[in-house]
Scaffold this active site. Structure first.
Site, mmCIF file in Angstrom:
data_model
loop_
_atom_site.group_PDB
_atom_site.id
_atom_site.type_symbol
_atom_site.label_atom_id
_atom_site.label_comp_id
_atom_site.label_asym_id
_atom_site.label_seq_id
_atom_site.Cartn_x
_atom_site.Cartn_y
_atom_site.Cartn_z
ATOM 1 N N LYS A 55 47.630 39.867 -3.064
ATOM 2 C CA LYS A 55 46.534 40.522 -3.778
ATOM 3 C C LYS A 55 45.617 41.228 -2.786
ATOM 4 C CE LYS A 55 46.674 37.394 -7.709
ATOM 5 N NZ LYS A 55 46.295 36.098 -8.255
ATOM 6 N N GLN A 99 41.653 31.731 -8.155
ATOM 7 C CA GLN A 99 43.088 31.442 -8.286
ATOM 8 C C GLN A 99 43.306 30.082 -8.942
ATOM 9 O OE1 GLN A 99 45.645 33.630 -7.231
ATOM 10 N NE2 GLN A 99 46.996 32.183 -8.257
ATOM 11 N N ASP A 122 40.265 38.835 -14.383
ATOM 12 C CA ASP A 122 41.391 38.094 -14.958
ATOM 13 C C ASP A 122 41.339 38.134 -16.489
ATOM 14 O OD1 ASP A 122 43.373 37.043 -13.390
ATOM 15 O OD2 ASP A 122 42.246 35.252 -12.813
#
Ligand code: NDP
Length: 293
Positions: A55, A99, A122
């Site tokens: 990422k 995460q 997200d």
């Protein structure tokens, strides 16, 4: 039916990333704005470390800023919440991603709820979930967004298609169902309590598999000519070697389906591309400017 067309997620994701990169260059030139993505990694799960590294690299490649915060696996919930709060008020940061999974002592729902919804790239915050489900502008979870972009690229208009989503998680299955409904598909979401799963799946023009069970979907679950999107990422041992497989039995299903995404090289690369796309969208919204064409 013959062999299915292979939907090349890797190639399509690099187009999406290049498009984000071009738009980021325009933002920098016109407004001096460089979108920033902050990723918080708690603990040292090897798979999560690889995702976070990818990422970070992709964010920089797209001409955006990347910030990484590693926290010890023993960290307290308060410390994670404090980190998120710092990022909420940091003007360099337009997107925040924590995460998952988090260690047991940290409540993932509380952490997600603490993220400023405008920075929730997200798309897991309840505000974004609500916006998506009421047809308003939301930040959309990256994996289902990636699946949708691939489907639209393949099919164009999805109106009236029968879509079956296998799996009902908050991360993939449910938002996938909402997105397909928004595209005027007739949507069925199936799960572990569904009766006669193969028969339900056989009704699908579009079958999205997101169960986390290696090669569960067999060729006789698939309507000839259907488009099959395989979200699953499962590591298995075969012939003494470790390899990644999806939730779909690729070899047999590709004899029946009209098109199919491979694992790896399908949905996975699209997820990261959509994270970059969401970061750019978030930066534009926060600055009150339209996204460059
Ligand atoms: P979850 O474990 O959160 O959800 C799995 C879903 O599948 C649940 O709704 C569960 O049903 C259903 N399910 C499990 N077993 C069965 C079964 N035997 N029959 C029918 N339904 C079943 O997984 P996620 O949604 O987070 O992830 C799914 C897969 O996608 C995983 O392989 C994951 O690694 C992968 N993934 C890939 C990403 C990518 O970027 N490519 C990103 C995110 C996930 P119930 O609710 O009834 O328990």
């Amino acid at each position: 039916m013959g062999s299915a067309e292979i939907i090349d997620g890797k190639a399509f994701a690099s187009q999406v990333r290049a498009d984000v990169g071009k738009k980021a260059a325009v933002l920098k030139e016109k407004y001096g704005l460089i979108p920033g993505l902050a990723v918080v990694l708690v603990g040292n799960d090897p798979a999560s470390e690889v995702y976070v590294k990818n990422k970070g690299r992709s964010t920089l490649e797209a001409g955006m800023q990347s910030f990484e915060y590693k926290m010890d696996s023993e960290v307290s919930q308060e410390e994670v919440l404090a980190r998120v709060e710092n990022l909420n008020i940091d003007d360099r940061v337009n997107g925040i991603l924590v995460q998952l999974p988090l260690p047991n002592q940290v409540d993932a729902d509380a952490v997600i709820a603490s993220i400023n919804p405008e920075k929730d790239v997200d798309g897991f915050h309840i505000n974004n979930v609500g916006l998506l489900n009421t047809g308003q502008d939301a930040l959309i979870p990256c994996t289902p967004l990636g699946c949708l972009l691939m489907l639209k690229n393949y099919y164009g208009d999805l109106s009236g298609k029968n879509a079956v989503v296998l799996g009902r998680s908050n991360i993939v299955g449910k938002p996938m169902g909402s997105l397909l409904l928004r595209e005027n598909c007739t949507v069925t979401i199936v799960h572990s309590r569904t009766i006669d799963l193969p028969n339900q799946c056989r009704q699908a023009d579009i079958l999205i598999a997101a169960v986390g069970k290696p090669e569960m979907v067999k060729s006789d679950w698939v309507k000839p000519g259907a488009v099959v999107i395989d979200v699953g990422i499962n590591r298995i041992e075969r012939d003494g070697k470790s390899r990644l497989v999806g939730d779909v039995d690729f070899t047999s299903v590709s004899e029946v389906a009209g098109a199919i995404t491979p694992v790896p090289g399908g949905v996975g690369p699209m997820t990261i591309a959509c994270l970059l796309k969401n970061t750019l969208t978030a930066a534009c919204r926060q600055a009150g400017i339209s996204e460059p064409e």
